[in-house]
Design a protein around this motif. Structure first.
Motif, short mmCIF file in Angstrom:
data_model
loop_
_atom_site.label_atom_id
_atom_site.label_comp_id
_atom_site.label_asym_id
_atom_site.label_seq_id
_atom_site.Cartn_x
_atom_site.Cartn_y
_atom_site.Cartn_z
N THR A 122 27.84 65.52 19.45
CA THR A 122 26.81 66.25 18.73
C THR A 122 27.28 67.67 18.50
O THR A 122 27.95 68.27 19.35
N GLY A 123 26.94 68.24 17.33
CA GLY A 123 27.27 69.61 17.00
C GLY A 123 26.01 70.39 16.68
O GLY A 123 25.04 69.82 16.18
N SER A 124 26.04 71.68 16.95
CA SER A 124 24.81 72.47 16.88
C SER A 124 25.02 73.85 16.29
O SER A 124 26.16 74.33 16.13
N ASN A 125 23.90 74.50 16.01
CA ASN A 125 23.93 75.92 15.63
C ASN A 125 24.47 76.79 16.76
O ASN A 125 24.84 77.94 16.53
N ASP A 126 24.47 76.27 17.99
CA ASP A 126 24.96 77.06 19.13
C ASP A 126 26.49 77.06 19.23
O ASP A 126 27.04 77.59 20.21
N VAL A 141 28.35 74.11 13.95
CA VAL A 141 29.17 72.92 13.72
C VAL A 141 28.43 72.07 12.69
O VAL A 141 27.44 71.41 13.00
N THR A 142 28.90 72.12 11.46
CA THR A 142 28.17 71.52 10.35
C THR A 142 28.47 70.04 10.14
O THR A 142 27.66 69.32 9.56
N SER A 143 29.64 69.59 10.59
CA SER A 143 30.02 68.21 10.31
C SER A 143 30.92 67.67 11.41
O SER A 143 31.85 68.36 11.86
N LEU A 144 30.66 66.45 11.84
CA LEU A 144 31.49 65.74 12.82
C LEU A 144 31.80 64.37 12.25
O LEU A 144 30.90 63.66 11.79
N ARG A 145 33.07 63.98 12.28
CA ARG A 145 33.44 62.69 11.72
C ARG A 145 34.56 62.06 12.53
O ARG A 145 35.67 62.60 12.62
N PHE A 146 34.28 60.91 13.15
CA PHE A 146 35.32 60.11 13.79
C PHE A 146 36.09 59.34 12.73
O PHE A 146 35.52 58.94 11.70
N SER A 147 37.36 59.10 12.98
CA SER A 147 38.14 58.23 12.08
C SER A 147 37.57 56.82 12.16
O SER A 147 37.12 56.37 13.21
N ASP A 148 37.61 56.14 11.02
CA ASP A 148 37.01 54.80 10.99
C ASP A 148 37.88 53.80 10.27
O ASP A 148 37.40 52.88 9.65
N LEU A 154 38.74 62.85 16.05
CA LEU A 154 37.48 63.43 15.61
C LEU A 154 37.78 64.68 14.81
O LEU A 154 38.58 65.52 15.23
N LEU A 155 37.12 64.83 13.65
CA LEU A 155 37.22 66.05 12.87
C LEU A 155 35.90 66.81 12.97
O LEU A 155 34.82 66.21 12.84
N SER A 156 35.99 68.11 13.19
CA SER A 156 34.79 68.95 13.25
C SER A 156 34.93 70.08 12.24
O SER A 156 35.96 70.75 12.17
N GLY A 157 33.89 70.28 11.43
CA GLY A 157 33.85 71.37 10.46
C GLY A 157 32.76 72.36 10.85
O GLY A 157 31.77 71.99 11.46
N SER A 158 32.96 73.62 10.46
CA SER A 158 32.06 74.66 10.94
C SER A 158 31.81 75.72 9.87
O SER A 158 32.49 75.79 8.84
N GLU A 159 30.83 76.57 10.16
CA GLU A 159 30.56 77.74 9.32
C GLU A 159 31.73 78.72 9.31
O GLU A 159 31.82 79.57 8.42
N ASP A 160 32.60 78.61 10.30
CA ASP A 160 33.74 79.54 10.37
C ASP A 160 34.84 79.18 9.37
O ASP A 160 35.87 79.86 9.29
N GLY A 161 34.65 78.12 8.60
CA GLY A 161 35.62 77.73 7.58
C GLY A 161 36.78 76.89 8.09
O GLY A 161 37.65 76.49 7.32
#
Length: 383
Positions: free
Chosen positions: A56-60, A84-91, A107-114
């Protein structure tokens, strides 16, 4: 007697909570709460599941890792400076595989930090950090081969990434005359990987992968809130969730068969589902031939409801009111837990926060053989 279908639904809320319910679909559907607790200090924005792992990813700015087999928290990943705006496991599917279960090798994680971080789920080390976006990552997806990722950002660009080298593969700029000032919010690969779909506030662009050019454009009147690509009985569908509570589905083949065009077309859904009072915040899909021959779509909304749809009948078959503003959803099999590996706990209690690393023995040899350079070590923070 027909064996009932049973699976688990996990949702994250604006109220910082992680909720898991078990659903048994019989003539009268039965929901059974499994756990419900405050998983983050701020709203949960993203969620994904692969095999036994839930993230899980959060505003924190935290990514929490859970072992659903033992119902135990493993730890926290702290490498982003922003939501953390997006989390995606490979499938990437194994040969002959029919279920919707993901392989989860990374796992790929995307964020507000770019930034987009590639995590190796075998030991939760950083495989690489993808830098290039100048603003928030709105969404990302992984190609069916597991070798390429795509991301869209508030900076008005679409970027493709080589996951084998953790380097940029291509950059596409959204032209003003195409988007009319709208930023790309969502992105999904088609199931073959020959196309990718980019969703804006009230537009869809379909690109051809081989030349990275727009193949077709579609307009719709409502505001797009989420997007999913699924396969139902060998037919590929694009599923859209809107701000007015409607879900629309259209066969992907119909979106491409008219040929390339510079002028936008009107989006005409094959199926419209009505079951929510307001914004559809997320969608997921459950199909396991070992469990049931019926494919199910699961939607969550700001209205607090989890709605389960029978995609054979195009109708809702179960509704659960969580009483919270739901933001993201994932599903897993009911058989994910193994009782002999779990400690005794009171009902409705998620594992103690005695974090430990557990490996499921998945190998990354093929990937790591192609990796160059020194490992980048990441520690799972115990809390």
């Amino acid at each position: 007697m027909v064996k009932p279908t049973q699976f688990r639904i996990l949702v994250g809320s604006y109220e910082h909570n992680l909720l898991c319910v078990s659903l048994m679909l019989t003539e009268t559907p039965v929901f059974q709460p499994v756990f419900h607790f405050e998983a983050h200090s701020l709203s949960i924005k993203s969620i994904d599941i692969a095999k036994r792992y839930l993230v899980t990813g959060s505003n924190d700015e935290h990514i929490r890792i859970y072992d659903l087999q033992k119902r135990k928290e493993l730890g926290t990943l702290l490498s982003h400076q922003g939501t953390v705006t997006s989390l995606r496991f490979s499938d990437e599917a194994e040969e002959g595989e029919e279920s919707t279960e993901k392989s989860g090798k990374w796992l790929l994680s995307g964020s507000e930090d770019g930034k987009i971080i590639i995590w190796r789920s075998k030991d939760w080390e950083v495989f690489g950090t993808l830098k290039g976006h100048q603003d928030r990552i709105n969404d990302l997806d992984i190609h069916p081969t597991g070798r390429v990722a795509i991301s869209v950002s508030k900076d008005q660009t679409i970027r493709l990434w080589n996951l084998m080298t953790a380097k940029k593969a291509a950059v596409l700029k959204i032209k003003g005359r195409d988007s009319l000032g709208q930023q790309p919010e969502f992105v999904r690969w088609s199931k073959t990987g020959d196309h990718f779909i980019v969703g804006f506030m009230n537009k869809l662009f379909i690109y051809e992968t081989n030349n990275a050019k727009i193949y077709q454009k579609y307009n719709f009147k409502t505001t797009l809130m989420c997007m999913k690509v699924i396969v139902v009985k060998d037919k590929e569908y694009v599923v859209l969730g809107h701000s007015n509570g409607l879900i629309e589905m259209v066969e992907f083949e119909k979106l491409t068969k008219q040929g390339a065009s510079d002028e936008p077309l009107v989006f005409k859904p094959d199926i419209t589902l009505r079951g929510h009072a307001n914004r559809i915040k997320d969608l997921t899909y459950y199909y396991n031939p070992k469990d049931s021959q019926v494919p199910y779509l699961i939607s969550v909304s700001s209205d607090g409801k989890i709605v389960v749809w029978d995609l054979d009948q195009h109708d809702q078959v179960a509704v659960y009111d969580s009483g919270e503003r739901l933001n993201c959803v994932a599903v897993c099999s009911e058989t994910i837990e193994k009782a002999d590996t779990m400690k005794r706990r009171s009902e409705n209690e998620m594992p103690d926060i005695d974090s430990e690393y557990e490996t499921d023995g998945e190998e990354m040899k093929k990937i790591m053989k192609k990796r160059k350079g020194k490992k980048s070590k990441v520690t799972i923070t115990r809390e």
